[in-house]
Scaffold this motif. Structure first.
Motif, PDB file in Angstrom:
ATOM      1  N   PRO A 151       0.814  -1.222   0.000  1.00  0.00           N
ATOM      2  CA  PRO A 151       0.000   0.000   0.000  1.00  0.00           C
ATOM      3  C   PRO A 151       0.842   1.263   0.000  1.00  0.00           C
ATOM      4  CG  PRO A 151      -0.151  -1.143   2.112  1.00  0.00           C
ATOM      5  CD  PRO A 151       0.547  -2.074   1.172  1.00  0.00           C
ATOM      6  N   GLU A 152       2.059   1.190   0.513  1.00  0.00           N
ATOM      7  CA  GLU A 152       3.019   2.281   0.417  1.00  0.00           C
ATOM      8  C   GLU A 152       4.410   1.700   0.621  1.00  0.00           C
ATOM      9  OE1 GLU A 152       1.875   5.044   3.407  1.00  0.00           O
ATOM     10  OE2 GLU A 152       2.436   3.770   5.076  1.00  0.00           O
ATOM     11  N   THR A 153       5.409   2.394   0.099  1.00  0.00           N
ATOM     12  CA  THR A 153       6.774   1.896   0.192  1.00  0.00           C
ATOM     13  C   THR A 153       7.181   1.661   1.638  1.00  0.00           C
ATOM     14  OG1 THR A 153       7.364   3.087  -1.833  1.00  0.00           O
ATOM     15  CG2 THR A 153       9.175   2.353  -0.422  1.00  0.00           C
ATOM     16  N   GLY A 154       7.731   0.480   1.885  1.00  0.00           N
ATOM     17  CA  GLY A 154       8.172   0.159   3.229  1.00  0.00           C
ATOM     18  C   GLY A 154       7.080  -0.342   4.143  1.00  0.00           C
ATOM     19  N   SER A 155       5.878  -0.508   3.614  1.00  0.00           N
ATOM     20  CA  SER A 155       4.769  -0.971   4.441  1.00  0.00           C
ATOM     21  C   SER A 155       5.001  -2.410   4.895  1.00  0.00           C
ATOM     22  CB  SER A 155       3.459  -0.898   3.654  1.00  0.00           C
ATOM     23  OG  SER A 155       2.399  -1.507   4.360  1.00  0.00           O
ATOM     24  N   ALA A 156       4.430  -2.766   6.026  1.00  0.00           N
ATOM     25  CA  ALA A 156       4.485  -4.137   6.528  1.00  0.00           C
ATOM     26  C   ALA A 156       3.251  -4.925   6.111  1.00  0.00           C
ATOM     27  CB  ALA A 156       4.608  -4.133   8.050  1.00  0.00           C
ATOM     28  N   ASN A 157       2.477  -4.355   5.182  1.00  0.00           N
ATOM     29  CA  ASN A 157       1.266  -5.016   4.688  1.00  0.00           C
ATOM     30  C   ASN A 157       1.384  -5.294   3.196  1.00  0.00           C
ATOM     31  OD1 ASN A 157       0.273  -4.656   7.250  1.00  0.00           O
ATOM     32  ND2 ASN A 157      -1.213  -3.083   6.682  1.00  0.00           N
ATOM     33  N   THR A 158       0.531  -6.194   2.700  1.00  0.00           N
ATOM     34  CA  THR A 158       0.393  -6.460   1.269  1.00  0.00           C
ATOM     35  C   THR A 158      -1.083  -6.371   0.918  1.00  0.00           C
ATOM     36  OG1 THR A 158       2.336  -7.903   1.164  1.00  0.00           O
ATOM     37  CG2 THR A 158       0.690  -8.153  -0.567  1.00  0.00           C
ATOM     38  N   THR A 159      -1.390  -5.717  -0.196  1.00  0.00           N
ATOM     39  CA  THR A 159      -2.763  -5.545  -0.644  1.00  0.00           C
ATOM     40  C   THR A 159      -3.014  -6.407  -1.879  1.00  0.00           C
ATOM     41  OG1 THR A 159      -2.855  -3.278   0.186  1.00  0.00           O
ATOM     42  CG2 THR A 159      -4.490  -3.903  -1.465  1.00  0.00           C
ATOM     43  N   PHE A 160      -4.129  -7.112  -1.875  1.00  0.00           N
ATOM     44  CA  PHE A 160      -4.570  -7.916  -3.021  1.00  0.00           C
ATOM     45  C   PHE A 160      -5.896  -7.343  -3.517  1.00  0.00           C
ATOM     46  CE2 PHE A 160      -2.314 -10.706  -0.058  1.00  0.00           C
ATOM     47  CZ  PHE A 160      -1.347 -11.300  -0.869  1.00  0.00           C
ATOM     48  N   VAL A 161      -5.994  -7.140  -4.829  1.00  0.00           N
ATOM     49  CA  VAL A 161      -7.230  -6.622  -5.426  1.00  0.00           C
ATOM     50  C   VAL A 161      -7.631  -7.546  -6.575  1.00  0.00           C
ATOM     51  CG1 VAL A 161      -8.361  -4.693  -6.576  1.00  0.00           C
ATOM     52  CG2 VAL A 161      -6.565  -4.254  -4.881  1.00  0.00           C
ATOM     53  N   VAL A 162      -8.845  -8.063  -6.504  1.00  0.00           N
ATOM     54  CA  VAL A 162      -9.398  -8.889  -7.575  1.00  0.00           C
ATOM     55  C   VAL A 162     -10.591  -8.154  -8.159  1.00  0.00           C
ATOM     56  CG1 VAL A 162     -10.384 -11.116  -8.203  1.00  0.00           C
ATOM     57  CG2 VAL A 162      -8.716 -10.977  -6.329  1.00  0.00           C
ATOM     58  N   ASP A 163     -10.575  -7.921  -9.478  1.00  0.00           N
ATOM     59  CA  ASP A 163     -11.699  -7.302 -10.174  1.00  0.00           C
ATOM     60  C   ASP A 163     -12.425  -8.363 -10.979  1.00  0.00           C
ATOM     61  OD1 ASP A 163     -11.078  -4.794  -9.204  1.00  0.00           O
ATOM     62  OD2 ASP A 163      -9.934  -4.206 -10.969  1.00  0.00           O
ATOM     63  N   LEU A 164     -13.733  -8.467 -10.768  1.00  0.00           N
ATOM     64  CA  LEU A 164     -14.574  -9.413 -11.487  1.00  0.00           C
ATOM     65  C   LEU A 164     -15.578  -8.660 -12.348  1.00  0.00           C
ATOM     66  CD1 LEU A 164     -15.435 -11.813  -8.509  1.00  0.00           C
ATOM     67  CD2 LEU A 164     -13.636 -12.146 -10.210  1.00  0.00           C
ATOM     68  N   GLN A 165     -16.068  -9.307 -13.399  1.00  0.00           N
ATOM     69  CA  GLN A 165     -17.173  -8.766 -14.203  1.00  0.00           C
ATOM     70  C   GLN A 165     -16.846  -7.385 -14.759  1.00  0.00           C
ATOM     71  OE1 GLN A 165     -21.045  -9.181 -12.199  1.00  0.00           O
ATOM     72  NE2 GLN A 165     -19.960 -10.223 -10.550  1.00  0.00           N
ATOM     73  N   SER A 166     -16.130  -7.342 -15.849  1.00  0.00           N
ATOM     74  CA  SER A 166     -15.671  -6.057 -16.379  1.00  0.00           C
ATOM     75  C   SER A 166     -16.727  -5.319 -17.192  1.00  0.00           C
ATOM     76  CB  SER A 166     -14.428  -6.276 -17.253  1.00  0.00           C
ATOM     77  OG  SER A 166     -14.696  -7.208 -18.294  1.00  0.00           O
ATOM     78  N   ASN A 167     -18.004  -5.690 -17.079  1.00  0.00           N
ATOM     79  CA  ASN A 167     -19.064  -5.006 -17.837  1.00  0.00           C
ATOM     80  C   ASN A 167     -20.072  -4.321 -16.928  1.00  0.00           C
ATOM     81  OD1 ASN A 167     -20.133  -7.308 -16.785  1.00  0.00           O
ATOM     82  ND2 ASN A 167     -21.210  -7.972 -18.634  1.00  0.00           N
ATOM     83  N   VAL A 168     -19.638  -3.897 -15.739  1.00  0.00           N
ATOM     84  CA  VAL A 168     -20.535  -3.238 -14.791  1.00  0.00           C
ATOM     85  C   VAL A 168     -20.665  -1.766 -15.169  1.00  0.00           C
ATOM     86  CG1 VAL A 168     -20.918  -2.640 -12.374  1.00  0.00           C
ATOM     87  CG2 VAL A 168     -19.890  -4.847 -12.971  1.00  0.00           C
ATOM     88  N   LEU A 169     -21.875  -1.323 -15.448  1.00  0.00           N
ATOM     89  CA  LEU A 169     -22.122   0.064 -15.849  1.00  0.00           C
ATOM     90  C   LEU A 169     -22.793   0.832 -14.714  1.00  0.00           C
ATOM     91  CD1 LEU A 169     -23.471  -0.529 -19.460  1.00  0.00           C
ATOM     92  CD2 LEU A 169     -21.271   0.471 -18.853  1.00  0.00           C
ATOM     93  N   PRO A 170     -22.544   2.150 -14.616  1.00  0.00           N
ATOM     94  CA  PRO A 170     -23.112   2.950 -13.510  1.00  0.00           C
ATOM     95  C   PRO A 170     -24.630   2.928 -13.455  1.00  0.00           C
ATOM     96  CG  PRO A 170     -21.363   4.147 -14.630  1.00  0.00           C
ATOM     97  CD  PRO A 170     -21.641   2.923 -15.466  1.00  0.00           C
ATOM     98  N   ASP A 171     -25.303   2.844 -14.613  1.00  0.00           N
ATOM     99  CA  ASP A 171     -26.763   2.907 -14.612  1.00  0.00           C
ATOM    100  C   ASP A 171     -27.416   1.535 -14.468  1.00  0.00           C
ATOM    101  OD1 ASP A 171     -26.005   1.957 -17.048  1.00  0.00           O
ATOM    102  OD2 ASP A 171     -27.290   3.283 -18.233  1.00  0.00           O
ATOM    103  N   GLU A 186      -6.238  -6.328   2.442  1.00  0.00           N
ATOM    104  CA  GLU A 186      -4.911  -5.848   2.847  1.00  0.00           C
ATOM    105  C   GLU A 186      -4.515  -6.612   4.107  1.00  0.00           C
ATOM    106  OE1 GLU A 186      -2.950  -1.916   4.837  1.00  0.00           O
ATOM    107  OE2 GLU A 186      -4.252  -1.568   3.100  1.00  0.00           O
ATOM    108  N   MET A 187      -3.397  -7.336   4.022  1.00  0.00           N
ATOM    109  CA  MET A 187      -3.007  -8.204   5.124  1.00  0.00           C
ATOM    110  C   MET A 187      -1.630  -7.852   5.649  1.00  0.00           C
ATOM    111  SD  MET A 187      -4.266 -11.992   3.902  1.00  0.00           S
ATOM    112  CE  MET A 187      -3.920 -12.647   5.533  1.00  0.00           C
ATOM    113  N   PRO A 188      -1.410  -7.953   6.954  1.00  0.00           N
ATOM    114  CA  PRO A 188      -0.057  -7.811   7.491  1.00  0.00           C
ATOM    115  C   PRO A 188       0.835  -8.921   6.939  1.00  0.00           C
ATOM    116  CG  PRO A 188      -1.708  -7.661   9.245  1.00  0.00           C
ATOM    117  CD  PRO A 188      -2.424  -8.135   8.020  1.00  0.00           C
ATOM    118  N   ASN A 189       2.042  -8.570   6.529  1.00  0.00           N
ATOM    119  CA  ASN A 189       2.952  -9.576   5.989  1.00  0.00           C
ATOM    120  C   ASN A 189       3.238 -10.678   7.000  1.00  0.00           C
ATOM    121  OD1 ASN A 189       3.112  -8.208   3.580  1.00  0.00           O
ATOM    122  ND2 ASN A 189       4.958  -7.079   4.134  1.00  0.00           N
ATOM    123  N   ALA A 190       3.108 -10.374   8.287  1.00  0.00           N
ATOM    124  CA  ALA A 190       3.341 -11.389   9.318  1.00  0.00           C
ATOM    125  C   ALA A 190       2.349 -12.538   9.181  1.00  0.00           C
ATOM    126  CB  ALA A 190       3.239 -10.759  10.704  1.00  0.00           C
TER     127      ALA A 190
END
Length: 228
Positions: free
Chosen positions: A46-66, A198-202
């Motif tokens: 999430p930022e340089t030197g952080s002790a955490n790691t963030t994972f992002v999974v995007d599903l369904q790439s056809n989601v429209l605002p309306d 977002e998980m602590p690397n520990a």
């Protein structure tokens, strides 16, 4: 059905803030455009030197605002697989499955089930309300932060003009693509249904896997699994 995208070589003790991405937004007919379709997978500090790691999974790439933002499919189990010894077989797994407006997360050692999966019901990580217009983030007792809901994908795409340009009829878009000042971002405000952890690397532990530069890494990839 089990569908995966592979993302290799996320530094366990990264010294830069580089985001590693696997993305295509176009998949095989059996999964493309379905609720099991994996659009993107991001893994980063999430930022340089952080002790955490963030994972992002995007599903369904056809989601429209309306279209009321879309929903998660309760028959789909999403898994973030983590290999810590370099054999490209998952050692740890983060699981996410929706139920009644909430996303439930589980985390633990991965079972060797081949192409099948089962929910780690005895290893809950936490749960969060699936967001709509307002983002909701929960922090679990273990220090992980979790989110599930619609997010705008980080690219600009004039979808309808693109379709007009590729139309075989030359009169469909005689001037081609529109200039930036006239183009419209079709998916502004929404685009994918996202799952974020977002998980602590520990919690991830140490890894003996190495990349080509002999830097310790987690090998990590995503699978979606449909209930049979």
């Amino acid at each position: 059905m089990k569908k995966s995208k592979l993302l290799l070589g996320m530094a366990a003790l990264a010294v830069t803030g580089v985001v590693l991405v696997a993305a295509d937004h176009l998949d095989a007919p059996s999964s493309g455009g379905t609720t099991a379709d994996i659009a993107d997978f991001f893994a980063f500090e999430p930022e340089t030197g952080s002790a955490n790691t963030t994972f992002v999974v995007d599903l369904q790439s056809n989601v429209l605002p309306d279209l009321a933002y879309g929903t998660f499919d309760e028959d789909i189990l999403t898994e973030i697989n983590i290999d810590t010894d370099g054999d490209l077989v998952e050692d740890l797994v983060i699981q996410a499955i929706p139920r009644d407006g909430r996303m439930y997360f589980f985390y633990g050692e991965a079972a060797d089930l081949g192409l099948n999966s089962q929910v780690l019901v005895n290893a809950p990580l936490g749960d969060v309300a699936i967001s709509a217009e307002t983002a909701t983030v929960e922090t679990t007792d273990s220090g992980a932060r979790i989110f599930a809901g619609p997010r705008q994908d980080p690219f600009f795409f004039d979808f309808f003009q693109f379709n007009a340009v590729i139309n075989p009829d030359p009169e469909s878009a005689p001037l081609g693509f529109l200039p930036p000042s006239e183009a419209e971002n079709t998916f502004a405000g929404a685009n994918t249904m996202s799952i974020v952890v977002e998980m602590p690397n520990a919690m991830l532990g140490t890894t003996t896997a190495l990349n080509a530069f002999n830097i310790p890494v987690y090998n990590t990839w995503v699978t979606t699994n449909r209930k049979q």
